[in-house]
Design an enzyme around this catalytic site. Sequence first.
Site, PDB file in Angstrom:
ATOM      1  N   CYS A   2       0.774  -1.225   0.000  1.00  0.00           N
ATOM      2  CA  CYS A   2       0.000   0.000   0.000  1.00  0.00           C
ATOM      3  C   CYS A   2       0.816   1.291   0.000  1.00  0.00           C
ATOM      4  O   CYS A   2       1.927   1.345   0.486  1.00  0.00           O
ATOM      5  CB  CYS A   2      -0.964   0.059   1.183  1.00  0.00           C
ATOM      6  SG  CYS A   2      -1.838  -1.467   1.447  1.00  0.00           S
ATOM      7  N   ASN A  16      -0.157   1.615   5.598  1.00  0.00           N
ATOM      8  CA  ASN A  16       0.856   0.912   4.808  1.00  0.00           C
ATOM      9  C   ASN A  16       1.675   0.081   5.788  1.00  0.00           C
ATOM     10  O   ASN A  16       2.228   0.613   6.745  1.00  0.00           O
ATOM     11  CB  ASN A  16       1.752   1.928   4.081  1.00  0.00           C
ATOM     12  CG  ASN A  16       2.922   1.273   3.345  1.00  0.00           C
ATOM     13  OD1 ASN A  16       3.931   1.916   3.094  1.00  0.00           O
ATOM     14  ND2 ASN A  16       2.806   0.017   2.989  1.00  0.00           N
ATOM     15  N   GLY A  17       1.750  -1.218   5.538  1.00  0.00           N
ATOM     16  CA  GLY A  17       2.477  -2.120   6.433  1.00  0.00           C
ATOM     17  C   GLY A  17       1.599  -3.281   6.817  1.00  0.00           C
ATOM     18  O   GLY A  17       0.525  -3.479   6.247  1.00  0.00           O
TER      19      GLY A  17
END
Length: 546
Positions: A23, A135-136
Amino acid sequence: MPRGDGRLTHELDPQQPGPQDACGVFGVWAPGEEVAKLTYFGLYALQHRGQEAAGIAVSDGSSVVVYKDLGLVAQVFDESTLASLRGHIAIGHARYSTTGASNWENAQPTLRATTPRGTSGDDGPAATTIALAHNGNLVNTAELARRVAELGVGDATTTSDTALVTALLAARPDLSVEAAALEVLPTLRGAFSFVFMDEDTLYAARDPQGVRPLVLGRLERGWVVASETAALDMVGASVVREIEPGELLAIDEHGLRSSRFAAPEPKGCLFEYVYLARPDSTISGRNIYAGRVAIGRALAREHPVEADLVIPVPESGTPAAIGYAEESGIPYGAGLVKNAYVGRTFIQPSQTIRQLGIRLKLNPLRDNVRGKRIVVVDDSIVRGNTQRAIIRMLREAGAVEVHVRISSPPVKWPCFYGIDFATKAELLANGLDTDGIRRSIGADSLGYVSLPGLIAATEQPKTRLCRACFDGEYPIDLPADNVIGKHVLEGLAKTAANTGGHASKRRGSDSSHAGENSRRTGTGESAGGNERVATSPGGADALLRP
Ligand code: SF4
């Protein structure tokens, strides 16, 4: 009759995807600016980080609205949709799923109101609405799911770690979102670069290891946060600094506030330097393009070969191939042309077309490769099918020798922090030594850059990098095998349902929320030609669904 999904992809061979990023996120606080359009262009710059779904949330100070759908940014949004998303704060997300299935419900930004359902109706206190993009990938998802269930704030429609975090933030209506974040963030384990917002404030937070990048930028009349500096460039923002590992930023009419929720223990993802980040981005002061050229130089020193031409596998192999050519003195040139606009299943491929595989994406420049000894530089080998097909194609085009050079060490371990390589069993380097891989892909020679060579090219100390997919040393503790992985939440729900246990009762009560949602879906009102799906208890938020 099966239909194509019409989605485009950057994969060379969609049946054999390479490493998938987890992402791209973007956020903007800029009164007087068209924040939805800025976010659109920011996401456009981050499209390489996720191609499954895209979404934008905006706030005009009194309500938060989210619009999201499966597909690429340019497929999800059009002019009229963006024009309907008005406000002074926006966040956006381009998704590749690492926890949770790839479906509309799991697309982001996620959205929750702070007032728990059932405890306050229209007469209750006004809710704050939180939209969040991630994100992650978290590794204590199962533990967070338990906590969410105990608090009774679960939502059975979503199966992502991100939705759990949003639910936990929204579970404290007695606190400001900022104060709730300072309580919740230290309890998360894994990789997270978050951008989130309520009606008045834009937030950004990064895990204590800073695994995924996140940067702060300045507009003339506002602030921007983004996964990569290239997205700041795209919207005309200047780079201010990286958001520090363990830092929470809040941006509102009073300016920018920074708090620490954990001590920093930097472990930036090494693979960002190899492949994931854009070459025109900078991470920890190192320009990614320059880093990749340096990796190519190291590769040439470590694995020299007599050859006539160095060619990249476009485009991700290009800077390393340039570095290899510079260091070796072998001429650099193009040998493969990439057709970037062939869709994954733009048309439903027949068996004949499917067998063309990579030929739909790459075409050899026969005049350039015929009769030559070729060095072909690529960024990584995951399953090996792409390299096998490329080598066959080059030989058919007349190459007399094909030497493969790879600008990362063998990928032997899965990533739990936001990159989806393949399962451990699918990783070619997991079962074969270098010569076995060479034979498997049909190359005349094969050389991987060494781990020390790669690390030196990043100009970062080894101790500040996550290298786990290469050396198996995971910097953030992992839970047991059965409570980790992309579909951990679906798995927990299934187990609970099968055993009829405690968790299933909690999920049962959650599903009443799901029912409530789906009823709302049915009674949606029209907004700009789209179905307006949900209004929160506070009357403040809406989910727009195409
Ligand atoms: S395991 Fe590999 S891909 Fe994952 S964060 Fe670490 S270095 Fe990056």
